[in-house]
Design a protein around this motif. Structure first.
Motif, mmCIF file in Angstrom:
data_model
loop_
_atom_site.group_PDB
_atom_site.id
_atom_site.type_symbol
_atom_site.label_atom_id
_atom_site.label_comp_id
_atom_site.label_asym_id
_atom_site.label_seq_id
_atom_site.Cartn_x
_atom_site.Cartn_y
_atom_site.Cartn_z
ATOM 1 N N VAL A 225 1.941 1.827 -3.534
ATOM 2 C CA VAL A 225 0.852 2.405 -4.319
ATOM 3 C C VAL A 225 0.624 3.860 -3.934
ATOM 4 O O VAL A 225 0.391 4.719 -4.792
ATOM 5 C CB VAL A 225 -0.425 1.575 -4.123
ATOM 6 C CG1 VAL A 225 -1.608 2.239 -4.811
ATOM 7 C CG2 VAL A 225 -0.245 0.162 -4.664
ATOM 8 N N ALA A 226 0.714 4.145 -2.635
ATOM 9 C CA ALA A 226 0.509 5.518 -2.185
ATOM 10 C C ALA A 226 1.599 6.446 -2.722
ATOM 11 O O ALA A 226 1.322 7.579 -3.122
ATOM 12 C CB ALA A 226 0.473 5.565 -0.662
ATOM 13 N N ARG A 227 2.837 5.959 -2.746
ATOM 14 C CA ARG A 227 3.909 6.792 -3.295
ATOM 15 C C ARG A 227 3.710 7.056 -4.783
ATOM 16 O O ARG A 227 3.933 8.169 -5.263
ATOM 17 C CB ARG A 227 5.254 6.110 -3.060
ATOM 18 C CG ARG A 227 5.704 6.123 -1.603
ATOM 19 C CD ARG A 227 7.043 5.426 -1.437
ATOM 20 N NE ARG A 227 7.497 5.458 -0.049
ATOM 21 C CZ ARG A 227 8.608 4.877 0.375
ATOM 22 N NH1 ARG A 227 9.382 4.205 -0.482
ATOM 23 N NH2 ARG A 227 8.947 4.947 1.652
ATOM 24 N N ARG A 228 3.271 6.017 -5.485
ATOM 25 C CA ARG A 228 3.023 6.212 -6.913
ATOM 26 C C ARG A 228 1.888 7.212 -7.139
ATOM 27 O O ARG A 228 1.992 8.116 -7.982
ATOM 28 C CB ARG A 228 2.679 4.879 -7.555
ATOM 29 C CG ARG A 228 2.512 4.940 -9.069
ATOM 30 C CD ARG A 228 2.055 3.619 -9.614
ATOM 31 N NE ARG A 228 0.721 3.294 -9.115
ATOM 32 C CZ ARG A 228 0.112 2.139 -9.311
ATOM 33 N NH1 ARG A 228 0.742 1.169 -9.966
ATOM 34 N NH2 ARG A 228 -1.093 1.924 -8.846
ATOM 35 N N ARG A 229 0.820 7.069 -6.363
ATOM 36 C CA ARG A 229 -0.288 8.008 -6.520
ATOM 37 C C ARG A 229 0.101 9.408 -6.067
ATOM 38 O O ARG A 229 -0.374 10.398 -6.633
ATOM 39 C CB ARG A 229 -1.487 7.512 -5.721
ATOM 40 C CG ARG A 229 -2.124 6.257 -6.306
ATOM 41 C CD ARG A 229 -3.347 5.835 -5.527
ATOM 42 N NE ARG A 229 -3.981 4.662 -6.107
ATOM 43 C CZ ARG A 229 -5.052 4.053 -5.603
ATOM 44 N NH1 ARG A 229 -5.592 4.533 -4.484
ATOM 45 N NH2 ARG A 229 -5.565 2.997 -6.205
ATOM 46 N N GLN A 230 0.967 9.474 -5.063
ATOM 47 C CA GLN A 230 1.438 10.779 -4.620
ATOM 48 C C GLN A 230 2.236 11.464 -5.723
ATOM 49 O O GLN A 230 2.080 12.671 -5.963
ATOM 50 C CB GLN A 230 2.278 10.626 -3.360
ATOM 51 C CG GLN A 230 2.751 11.944 -2.762
ATOM 52 C CD GLN A 230 3.616 11.736 -1.532
ATOM 53 O OE1 GLN A 230 4.056 10.621 -1.273
ATOM 54 N NE2 GLN A 230 3.857 12.801 -0.800
ATOM 55 N N GLU B 83 1.896 10.828 -8.916
ATOM 56 C CA GLU B 83 0.950 11.204 -9.963
ATOM 57 C C GLU B 83 0.172 12.460 -9.571
ATOM 58 O O GLU B 83 -0.059 13.338 -10.418
ATOM 59 C CB GLU B 83 -0.018 10.047 -10.223
ATOM 60 C CG GLU B 83 0.649 8.814 -10.825
ATOM 61 C CD GLU B 83 -0.320 7.654 -10.931
ATOM 62 O OE1 GLU B 83 -1.466 7.790 -10.429
ATOM 63 O OE2 GLU B 83 0.043 6.614 -11.517
ATOM 64 N N THR B 84 -0.219 12.550 -8.332
ATOM 65 C CA THR B 84 -0.945 13.732 -7.882
ATOM 66 C C THR B 84 -0.071 14.973 -7.934
ATOM 67 O O THR B 84 -0.521 16.066 -8.315
ATOM 68 C CB THR B 84 -1.459 13.512 -6.442
ATOM 69 O OG1 THR B 84 -2.259 12.328 -6.409
ATOM 70 C CG2 THR B 84 -2.285 14.690 -5.983
ATOM 71 N N ARG C 195 0.821 -1.203 0.000
ATOM 72 C CA ARG C 195 0.000 0.000 0.000
ATOM 73 C C ARG C 195 0.859 1.258 0.000
ATOM 74 O O ARG C 195 0.496 2.271 -0.609
ATOM 75 C CB ARG C 195 -0.913 -0.005 1.231
ATOM 76 C CG ARG C 195 -2.099 -0.945 1.113
ATOM 77 C CD ARG C 195 -2.964 -0.888 2.355
ATOM 78 N NE ARG C 195 -4.137 -1.735 2.232
ATOM 79 C CZ ARG C 195 -5.020 -1.953 3.206
ATOM 80 N NH1 ARG C 195 -4.832 -1.373 4.386
ATOM 81 N NH2 ARG C 195 -6.058 -2.730 2.998
ATOM 82 N N SER D 18 0.108 15.962 -11.501
ATOM 83 C CA SER D 18 -1.169 16.520 -11.928
ATOM 84 C C SER D 18 -1.380 17.916 -11.375
ATOM 85 O O SER D 18 -1.840 18.822 -12.082
ATOM 86 C CB SER D 18 -2.305 15.595 -11.501
ATOM 87 O OG SER D 18 -3.552 16.141 -11.822
ATOM 88 N N ASN E 96 -13.263 13.226 -10.323
ATOM 89 C CA ASN E 96 -11.918 13.039 -9.778
ATOM 90 C C ASN E 96 -10.828 13.505 -10.738
ATOM 91 O O ASN E 96 -9.660 13.482 -10.394
ATOM 92 C CB ASN E 96 -11.701 11.558 -9.429
ATOM 93 C CG ASN E 96 -12.564 11.130 -8.262
ATOM 94 O OD1 ASN E 96 -12.871 11.938 -7.399
ATOM 95 N ND2 ASN E 96 -12.965 9.863 -8.237
#
Length: 803
Positions: free
Chosen positions: A511-516, A518-519, A508, A522, A753
């Motif tokens: 995944v959180a680092r990857r989404r971070q 990406e965010t 997790r 963005s 989103n």
């Protein structure tokens, strides 16, 4: 045994009359014999029987534990069971008036005023006496009326503050309502005695005063909480009595009346047998009933038949009115089981509860729970547990991390304990789900599923499970050794679960680092676009005009008393506009501005829009990203078919012309025209082994509108624009104010989103095919490799050679 049951009077009198062998008895001849009975009563009747009672009570004390840890643990379990969070069945009103009234009725001065009124009213009632004076009667009636009005006023305040459901949520308020209704019923009757009796209902409010004193309140609440346990004991006693009553009816139901057996004590039916059993437990002459049940012929008839009764003319029966020799065993066993065991079991339960009460009153609490948890501390845990339901809270030590001075201590030991607590809670949750799944398989559970309340949380944990789990890992010194030994298998399972959770947390985290990341990308792109949007005057003007249009629509809807959101027209269809990336302008591209220069010298914004609609319907359109966020994407090729813009309309403004979907109607009753929602997607630049681009797409946004305006280098002497140029822009983004129906709710959630914004400018039009464009691209790449040059895009979108 009869003397043990305190039925010794007739036996003592008979013993005192004993003389010598073969000599008739004489009254009070041997009074010295009474000493034997006195000694036997002290030793056998009092000492031995109370020893038996003490053995039963000691069984209850054994449940408290032998060691200090067992005592603290058992006491904590009992407190947790007693102090479960109490949830309201009916919601409390949220209006300002109810909130203000709740603060009023909960204020200490209001509580003191209510208690004072109750005390004064009770004192006047206690002062009532026979043959009172007229003044005293007038004073008594006046104070009754005044305090009755105060009671009605309190009930009215409770109703306004908590609503009608508040009387069900709080039993004390229900108690006040019951007292009020009882008093009102007395006033409504014409009978003076009944009215006087109803007025005495207010004496019951004295019970409510007890909760204002902590020791008395603890005793009262403990007694109320122990009622279910006492009810269980009473039910057990009732079952045992029923067994003996059934045996008595079948064995002694037809015995003739004797010295004690008669209309007031018999076993002719089950109700009479139950009543007789109760009489014997409460001190009736059970030994006389035993003698009556031992009657034998010739004092009775063995069988009602011709063989035993001379001149019997009725049908023969197989029973008579004689007793049984088993009566002694029956009644002795009954007295031993029902009185010596069951009744003392009931007394032992009461003593156990009162010992818990005295321990609670004498308990000295501390923050570290060195003497165990107090009732107030466990109730505070229950209150914080309810706060977690509403949002978040914190928990004091020793189960939590926060000290009394609000200092949070979270070290390596606390972190390890948290992991183990989380692991065990997951195991408990898994077991609960397995048990619930087994229950749901039954036919009855499926039919009654609609009666169950929906869970507020998907992963809900009970108060008792949570508190005990925290105690096991945060305060192991309060856990008995025998329980630690029993939990060995559970501890091994907890360790395995903790390892599984550690692996899950690791993935997790990835995944959180990857989404971070990406965010972060963005948001940086979003910031770039916002910065460009503020600096670009044409885009700023467009946004300002769109806001003005929406404001006018809201004002008109308000004047017509219609909701602006209800005027929205949902899209009738969905379509895609594909953007194909270009490395350079395709051969034969005609620029957008060159078409207008050939036709007119001073083009208007509407002319540019008309040209775009005409040419894009029959030719491919070459676009270029101009915003700072997407400018690296360069040129793209798109096809705009004529049917795609169904439901779109032209909006002529002072400096611009917009081409946008008609998303709102003038009135609710008007028929709406469906429009097409255009989702834009761009083909990626990934290629296969042969160098051809793969058919992979990435969404870039929704086509919001088409903006057309005219720019120039300035004004000449006649105030005419010099070198006018028509510019057409394609604005893409996200329709965040668009409301879908239930069928498309998932799509709406995904779109909300997204933060997709971009602006493309129409470069020109080309009459070619995608295959020709792809072939030209591959030829240029081969030429670049041979010459050692690369192509760079200039400010107009043309590709220039650079070494």
């Amino acid at each position: 045994y009869r003397v043990n049951t305190i039925k010794y009077v007739s036996i003592i009198y008979d013993a005192k009359d004993i003389t010598e062998k073969d000599i008739s008895p004489k009254e009070d001849y041997g009074e010295i014999y009474t000493l034997f009975f006195i000694v036997y009563l002290v030793v056998g009747g009092l000492f031995v029987m109370n020893l038996f009672v003490g053995f039963i009570v000691d069984g209850f004390n054994a449940n408290k534990g032998a060691s200090i840890a067992e005592i603290h643990y058992n006491r904590f379990v009992k407190l947790v069971t007693k102090s479960k969070p109490k949830y309201e069945y009916f919601a409390t009103p949220k209006n300002p008036v109810s909130k203000a009234l709740r603060n009023l009725v909960m204020h200490k001065y209001f509580q003191a005023f209510s208690a004072t009124c109750v005390v004064i009213n009770v004192l006047f009632m206690l002062a009532d006496h026979a043959e009172p004076s007229d003044f005293f009667l007038s004073l008594l009636n006046s104070q009754n009326d005044i305090f009755f009005g105060v009671l009605i006023f309190e009930i009215f305040l409770y109703f306004c503050a908590y609503g009608a459901g508040g009387f069900i949520n709080d039993l004390w308020k229900m108690f006040d309502l019951f007292v009020c209704i009882g008093t009102v019923s007395g006033y409504a009757q014409a009978n003076d005695r009944l009215a006087q009796f109803a007025k005495s209902f207010r004496l019951m409010r004295v019970v409510r005063l007890m909760k204002m004193f902590t020791p008395i309140r603890i005793i009262l609440e403990t007694m109320l909480s122990s009622l279910p346990q006492l009810a269980n004991i009473l039910l057990l006693i009732l079952l045992v009595y029923s067994m003996f009553a059934v045996i008595a009816v079948s064995s002694f139901g037809t015995i003739k009346y004797g010295r004690r057996l008669g209309p007031t004590a018999s076993f002719e039916s089950f109700p009479k047998a139950m009543y007789t059993c109760y009489q014997m437990i409460t001190g009736d002459e059970w030994m006389d009933i035993t003698q009556d049940c031992l009657v034998q012929p010739p004092a009775c008839t063995l069988e009602f038949s011709k063989a035993y009764v001379y001149g019997w003319t009725a049908p023969d029966h197989t029973y008579g009115d004689c007793g049984s020799s088993l009566a002694v065993i029956y009644f002795t066993t009954f007295k031993l089981v029902c009185e010596s065991v069951m009744l003392n079991l009931f007394i032992g339960m009461i003593l156990d509860n009162f010992s818990f009460i005295t321990d609670e009153v004498a308990h000295v609490e501390d923050s570290e729970w060195t003497q165990g948890a107090s009732s107030a501390q466990v109730q505070d845990l229950a209150r914080r547990f309810m706060e977690f339901d509403c949002g978040t809270s914190f928990m004091q030590q020793p189960l939590g991390y926060r000290h009394e001075d609000n200092l949070v201590i979270y070290g390596e030991g606390e972190r390890t304990a948290e992991i183990l607590v989380r692991a065990e809670l997951n195991i408990i949750l898994r077991q609960d789900r397995e048990e619930e799944a087994k229950k749901n398989k039954s036919w009855w559970q499926k039919k009654t599923a609609w009666l169950k309340h929906n869970k507020k949380f998907n992963c809900a944990m009970g108060f008792e499970d949570l508190m005990l789990t925290l105690l096991y890992w945060r305060l192991p010194s309060s856990v008995p050794h025998y329980l630690k030994a029993l939990r060995q298998d559970r501890v091994e399972e907890v360790v395995l679960m903790a390892q599984a959770l550690a692996i899950t947390d690791f993935f997790r985290m990835l995944v959180a680092r990857r989404r971070q990341a990406e965010t972060r990308v963005s948001m940086s792109q979003r910031i770039l676009f916002r910065g460009w949007s503020v600096k670009d005057p044409h885009n700023t003007r467009r946004l300002r005009e769109i806001l003005a249009i929406k404001h006018k629509e809201r004002q008109k809807a308000k004047q017509r008393r219609q909701a602006w959101l209800h005027l929205q027209v949902p899209p009738g269809a969905f379509a895609f506009i594909d953007f194909h990336p270009l490395d350079s302008l395709p051969t034969g591209t005609l620029t957008h501005n060159s078409f207008l220069v050939e036709k007119m010298r001073a083009p208007k914004p509407v002319h540019g829009l008309e040209l775009f609609r005409d040419k894009s319907a029959v030719m491919y359109t070459v676009l270029r990203f101009i915003d700072s966020r997407n400018e690296k994407k360069g040129l793209v090729l798109a096809a705009f078919e004529k049917d795609l813009f169904e439901g779109w309309h032209v909006i002529n403004l002072s400096n611009d012309t917009l081409f946008a979907p008609k998303r709102r109607k003038a009135r609710i009753e008007h028929k709406s025209e469906p429009w097409v929602k255009l989702d834009c997607r761009m083909r990626t630049r990934e290629v296969d082994r042969r160098g051809r681009r793969l058919n992979r797409w990435k969404p870039v946004g929704v086509l919001l509108d088409v903006q057309s305006f005219v720019v120039s280098d300035g004004m000449d002497e006649k105030q005419r624009p010099t070198n006018p140029r028509s510019v057409v822009r394609i604005n893409i983004g996200t329709m965040r104010d668009l409301h879908y129906d239930e069928e498309n709710s998932d799509k709406a959630a995904k779109e909300k989103n997204l933060w997709q914004d971009g602006v493309l400018e129409v470069v020109g039009y080309v009459n070619t095919t995608l295959e020709d464009v792809e072939e030209e691209r591959m030829i240029q790449e081969e030429a670049e490799k041979d010459r050692g040059y690369i192509l760079q895009q200039d400010e107009l979108g043309y590709m220039r050679e650079a070494s």
